[in-house]
Design a protein around this motif. Structure first.
Motif, PDB file in Angstrom:
ATOM      1  N   SER B 136       0.842  -1.207   0.000  1.00 32.60           N
ATOM      2  CA  SER B 136       0.000   0.000   0.000  1.00 32.60           C
ATOM      3  C   SER B 136       0.877   1.257   0.000  1.00 32.60           C
ATOM      4  O   SER B 136       2.102   1.181   0.090  1.00 32.60           O
ATOM      5  N   THR B 137       0.213   2.404  -0.092  1.00 37.21           N
ATOM      6  CA  THR B 137       0.887   3.701   0.062  1.00 37.21           C
ATOM      7  C   THR B 137       0.246   4.435   1.230  1.00 37.21           C
ATOM      8  O   THR B 137      -0.978   4.505   1.318  1.00 37.21           O
ATOM      9  N   THR B 138       1.098   4.935   2.138  1.00 39.98           N
ATOM     10  CA  THR B 138       0.602   5.630   3.326  1.00 39.98           C
ATOM     11  C   THR B 138       1.039   7.089   3.290  1.00 39.98           C
ATOM     12  O   THR B 138       2.220   7.376   3.074  1.00 39.98           O
ATOM     13  N   LEU B 157       5.989  -2.807   7.723  1.00 40.94           N
ATOM     14  CA  LEU B 157       4.987  -3.776   7.270  1.00 40.94           C
ATOM     15  C   LEU B 157       4.835  -3.756   5.749  1.00 40.94           C
ATOM     16  O   LEU B 157       3.955  -4.420   5.205  1.00 40.94           O
ATOM     17  N   GLY B 158       5.675  -2.998   5.059  1.00 36.21           N
ATOM     18  CA  GLY B 158       5.689  -3.086   3.594  1.00 36.21           C
ATOM     19  C   GLY B 158       4.903  -2.013   2.872  1.00 36.21           C
ATOM     20  O   GLY B 158       4.609  -2.156   1.688  1.00 36.21           O
ATOM     21  N   SER B 159       4.562  -0.919   3.558  1.00 37.66           N
ATOM     22  CA  SER B 159       3.877   0.188   2.884  1.00 37.66           C
ATOM     23  C   SER B 159       4.900   1.202   2.386  1.00 37.66           C
ATOM     24  O   SER B 159       5.974   1.354   2.968  1.00 37.66           O
ATOM     25  N   TYR B 160       4.558   1.885   1.309  1.00 38.95           N
ATOM     26  CA  TYR B 160       5.370   2.991   0.783  1.00 38.95           C
ATOM     27  C   TYR B 160       4.917   4.233   1.535  1.00 38.95           C
ATOM     28  O   TYR B 160       3.737   4.576   1.530  1.00 38.95           O
ATOM     29  N   THR B 161       5.849   4.911   2.207  1.00 39.49           N
ATOM     30  CA  THR B 161       5.449   5.973   3.134  1.00 39.49           C
ATOM     31  C   THR B 161       5.815   7.355   2.617  1.00 39.49           C
ATOM     32  O   THR B 161       6.959   7.627   2.256  1.00 39.49           O
ATOM     33  N   ILE B 162       4.802   8.221   2.592  1.00 41.51           N
ATOM     34  CA  ILE B 162       4.977   9.614   2.192  1.00 41.51           C
ATOM     35  C   ILE B 162       4.624  10.483   3.389  1.00 41.51           C
ATOM     36  O   ILE B 162       3.574  10.295   3.999  1.00 41.51           O
ATOM     37  N   GLY B 163       5.489  11.413   3.724  1.00 39.26           N
ATOM     38  CA  GLY B 163       5.224  12.313   4.844  1.00 39.26           C
ATOM     39  C   GLY B 163       4.976  13.726   4.363  1.00 39.26           C
ATOM     40  O   GLY B 163       5.536  14.154   3.352  1.00 39.26           O
ATOM     41  N   VAL B 164       4.086  14.421   5.077  1.00 35.74           N
ATOM     42  CA  VAL B 164       3.812  15.825   4.783  1.00 35.74           C
ATOM     43  C   VAL B 164       4.004  16.610   6.071  1.00 35.74           C
ATOM     44  O   VAL B 164       3.440  16.255   7.105  1.00 35.74           O
ATOM     45  N   ARG B 165       4.837  17.652   6.014  1.00 33.42           N
ATOM     46  CA  ARG B 165       4.990  18.500   7.190  1.00 33.42           C
ATOM     47  C   ARG B 165       4.929  19.971   6.800  1.00 33.42           C
ATOM     48  O   ARG B 165       5.007  20.311   5.626  1.00 33.42           O
ATOM     49  N   ARG B 166       4.774  20.799   7.818  1.00 34.54           N
ATOM     50  CA  ARG B 166       4.557  22.230   7.608  1.00 34.54           C
ATOM     51  C   ARG B 166       5.778  22.873   6.977  1.00 34.54           C
ATOM     52  O   ARG B 166       5.680  23.673   6.065  1.00 34.54           O
ATOM     53  N   THR B 167       6.940  22.484   7.480  1.00 33.91           N
ATOM     54  CA  THR B 167       8.178  23.109   7.002  1.00 33.91           C
ATOM     55  C   THR B 167       9.084  22.036   6.398  1.00 33.91           C
ATOM     56  O   THR B 167       9.046  20.873   6.807  1.00 33.91           O
ATOM     57  N   ALA B 168       9.885  22.433   5.435  1.00 37.86           N
ATOM     58  CA  ALA B 168      10.802  21.487   4.802  1.00 37.86           C
ATOM     59  C   ALA B 168      11.835  21.008   5.825  1.00 37.86           C
ATOM     60  O   ALA B 168      12.081  21.662   6.834  1.00 37.86           O
ATOM     61  N   PRO B 189      -4.746  11.748  -3.641  1.00 40.60           N
ATOM     62  CA  PRO B 189      -5.275  10.675  -4.511  1.00 40.60           C
ATOM     63  C   PRO B 189      -4.352   9.462  -4.624  1.00 40.60           C
ATOM     64  O   PRO B 189      -4.762   8.437  -5.170  1.00 40.60           O
ATOM     65  N   ARG B 190      -3.117   9.581  -4.120  1.00 36.63           N
ATOM     66  CA  ARG B 190      -2.162   8.474  -4.267  1.00 36.63           C
ATOM     67  C   ARG B 190      -2.193   7.502  -3.098  1.00 36.63           C
ATOM     68  O   ARG B 190      -1.614   6.419  -3.181  1.00 36.63           O
ATOM     69  N   ALA B 191      -2.804   7.892  -1.975  1.00 36.64           N
ATOM     70  CA  ALA B 191      -2.616   7.139  -0.729  1.00 36.64           C
ATOM     71  C   ALA B 191      -3.754   6.166  -0.428  1.00 36.64           C
ATOM     72  O   ALA B 191      -4.930   6.502  -0.566  1.00 36.64           O
ATOM     73  N   ASP B 192      -3.385   4.958  -0.007  1.00 40.20           N
ATOM     74  CA  ASP B 192      -4.357   3.984   0.493  1.00 40.20           C
ATOM     75  C   ASP B 192      -4.708   4.277   1.956  1.00 40.20           C
ATOM     76  O   ASP B 192      -5.777   3.902   2.428  1.00 40.20           O
ATOM     77  N   PHE B 193      -3.762   4.886   2.676  1.00 43.71           N
ATOM     78  CA  PHE B 193      -4.005   5.325   4.055  1.00 43.71           C
ATOM     79  C   PHE B 193      -3.617   6.794   4.164  1.00 43.71           C
ATOM     80  O   PHE B 193      -2.546   7.180   3.686  1.00 43.71           O
ATOM     81  N   GLU B 211     -13.934  18.627  -0.040  1.00 46.27           N
ATOM     82  CA  GLU B 211     -13.177  18.523  -1.289  1.00 46.27           C
ATOM     83  C   GLU B 211     -11.979  17.581  -1.115  1.00 46.27           C
ATOM     84  O   GLU B 211     -11.706  16.730  -1.971  1.00 46.27           O
ATOM     85  N   ARG B 212     -11.278  17.715   0.006  1.00 45.88           N
ATOM     86  CA  ARG B 212     -10.108  16.856   0.219  1.00 45.88           C
ATOM     87  C   ARG B 212     -10.532  15.418   0.501  1.00 45.88           C
ATOM     88  O   ARG B 212      -9.877  14.475   0.058  1.00 45.88           O
ATOM     89  N   LEU B 213     -11.621  15.241   1.240  1.00 46.39           N
ATOM     90  CA  LEU B 213     -12.096  13.870   1.506  1.00 46.39           C
ATOM     91  C   LEU B 213     -12.460  13.186   0.184  1.00 46.39           C
ATOM     92  O   LEU B 213     -12.128  12.023  -0.035  1.00 46.39           O
ATOM     93  N   ARG B 214     -13.117  13.936  -0.702  1.00 46.19           N
ATOM     94  CA  ARG B 214     -13.479  13.361  -2.010  1.00 46.19           C
ATOM     95  C   ARG B 214     -12.256  13.234  -2.909  1.00 46.19           C
ATOM     96  O   ARG B 214     -12.259  12.466  -3.867  1.00 46.19           O
ATOM     97  N   GLY B 215     -11.204  13.963  -2.585  1.00 48.52           N
ATOM     98  CA  GLY B 215      -9.966  13.867  -3.351  1.00 48.52           C
ATOM     99  C   GLY B 215      -9.132  12.653  -2.973  1.00 48.52           C
ATOM    100  O   GLY B 215      -8.159  12.324  -3.661  1.00 48.52           O
ATOM    101  N   MET B 216      -9.494  11.979  -1.883  1.00 51.24           N
ATOM    102  CA  MET B 216      -8.777  10.754  -1.504  1.00 51.24           C
ATOM    103  C   MET B 216      -9.074   9.662  -2.528  1.00 51.24           C
ATOM    104  O   MET B 216     -10.080   9.684  -3.222  1.00 51.24           O
TER     105      MET B 216
END
Lengths: 322, 322
Positions: B136-138, B157-168, B189-193, B211-216
């Motif tokens: 999956s993608t998280t 556990l084998g998920s591809y992990t993407i993080g988002v934070r406020r600052t770089a 739209p890319r994430a399973d979780f 809008e963001r919930l429907r964008g999942m």
């Protein structure tokens, strides 16, 4: 020119894959529920489970590739003729079932089943203390693909992993310790989690009897995903009612299905699911079964029987090799 | 000789540990529920949450060490006097809450909440297909201790992990990719979780709007463990009822507690728990809070304020450093 009966629900892509391997073979595709005795009698190779009663020591059958990890129905006397090759689908189910096992472990540990009952009642209520996988000790009884994949995940989440298997062997990296089954009684009191993924054999029948259940660490969690008869259900009910265990999850029960009036349904700290952890519910499980079948077919047709994967010894019910 | 008010439920061992660090200090121990305004006014240092209203910009208070990860109640105008040091308990909750998050993820993915409802009804019934963490993608939104520990476990556990934070910032090893919050809309739209562990700030209020919930991604799972107001509850209800999401788990809600007649209780594919993932429910969480408090106390008393952990900037609600 072998006659091959395929009973697993393959799509066109899967058919093309298998037929490319068995170029000179005649393939018959039949849904498992629609298989006839005639289909079975005609086949030299069967890919997929068919009712064991239909096989009746068919002398024409050379090899059956099961789609299940459990092979006990085919190990009984009079099912397979002497010399018939039996292979199971070890390697297909480890992913789906080990994730299920992590899920029920956390569901019990974090009281998520109680919170879900509360949710159904619209009840916002704090249920108190929890425990964690991190820092726990996990005892994995039965180290096939399923037990191994579960141990690997528990270790990744910070549990100390102990494995128990029938025969001695090299310790895989995902285990902190490896013992043989004779040591079970002394290991049970050490574990926060006891996971059973055992085949159905005379030796595993009620291996978790009342004495062993009471020998588990107080507050520990038992998980059974192998065969229902590994756990004595009457003893389990008494031990759960006594409050000795922190919880239990059963994906397999004795009997199965569990009758609606069975007292286990309402046992405290018990999570029951209807033998669903495996099956083909995860798409990847089915893809793996097709790949295992194809790889074994290639070896069988090339006369390299010795290289086939997941060959089961009908005399013991255990795999001869992985 | 500092006056220190301790409101966390310490035992004798914890007291000895803290008093050994603050040798010249006067310790007052008071259960959080029994704290008086007089206790608060007398204290130069407070270890543990007290009602923000009791602080009222107390000029004597030099430093408050919260036992919570959330600090928003103390960041409002007029609570802390200028220059008062505010530290939270980041680092204490990552273990307990990240295991909870794995648990609810698998509970939704494996339909374990449906099976538990069936169990209550004594109903042996196969509910069909599942999905897996493996492969999956998280997307983890908010990379404090909680989000980071969750990402670490999902990756294991084998998920591809993407993080988002406020600052770089530098990408930790447990993330496959790291972006800033401006990229959220293109990542959803890319994430399973999608996991939210955000502080309560004006910027995070209803960050998951309709809008963001429907964008999942269709079938994806949303998990919120930060503050309830990160998710618009009316929008969530509509999106769940539309069948767009595979599931949602909320340990925090808006409002909180959720009233018994709130429609979210019965929303499809939703797991609700009553803000219990953290607290002191895991013994190790409390041990970590005591250790963080002791380490910060040692630095504070030695005049090494710059080395204190988990200092929160009351102006932003975010930590200045870990």
């Amino acid at each position: 020119m072998k006659q091959i009966l395929v009973t697993i629900p393959v799509n066109d892509r899967h058919k093309a894959y298998l037929e490319n391997i068995g170029k000179d073979c005649i393939f018959t595709y039949r849904a498992a529920a629609a298989v006839t005795e005639e289909d079975v009698r005609a086949a030299q190779i069967i890919i997929g489970n068919v009712p064991a009663a239909m096989i009746k020591a068919s002398p024409r059958l050379e090899w059956i590739q099961l789609n299940s990890a459990g092979a006990d129905a085919y190990c009984r006397d009079g099912v397979l003729a002497e010399g018939t090759v039996l292979t199971n689908a070890t390697g297909a189910y480890g992913l789906a079932i080990s994730e299920y096992m992590i899920g029920v472990a956390l569901m019990l540990q974090n009281k998520l089943y109680i919170y879900h009952k509360n949710q159904l009642d619209h009840y916002w209520h704090d249920e108190g203390d929890v425990t964690s996988i991190f820092g726990s000790t996990t005892l994995v009884v039965g180290l096939g693909d399923i037990g191994g994949e579960f141990a690997r995940r528990m270790k990744a989440l910070g549990s100390y992993t102990i494995g128990v298997r029938r025969t001695a062997g090299e310790k895989p990296a995902y285990l902190d310790k490896l013992y043989t089954t004779e040591r079970l009684d002394e290991l049970l009191p050490r574990a926060d989690f006891v996971a059973l993924s055992l085949p159905n054999t005379p030796q595993t029948n009620h291996i978790m009897n009342e004495e062993r259940l009471r020998g588990m660490k107080p507050g520990a969690i038992l998980i059974n995903v192998g065969r229902g008869n590994a756990v004595d259900p009457d003893a389990l009910l008494r031990v759960l009612e006594s409050g000795h265990l922190g919880g239990c999850a059963l994906d397999v029960t004795e009997p199965e299905p569990l009758p609606a009036d069975h007292p286990l349904w309402d046992a405290p700290r018990l999570v029951i699911t209807p033998h669903i952890a495996g099956k083909f519910h995860l798409q990847e499980t089915f893809e793996r079964i097709v790949r295992i079948s194809g790889e074994n077919l290639e070896k069988y047709l090339a006369g390299r029987k010795d290289e086939m994967r997941s060959v089961v010894d009908p005399a013991t019910g255990y795999r001869k090799r992985s």
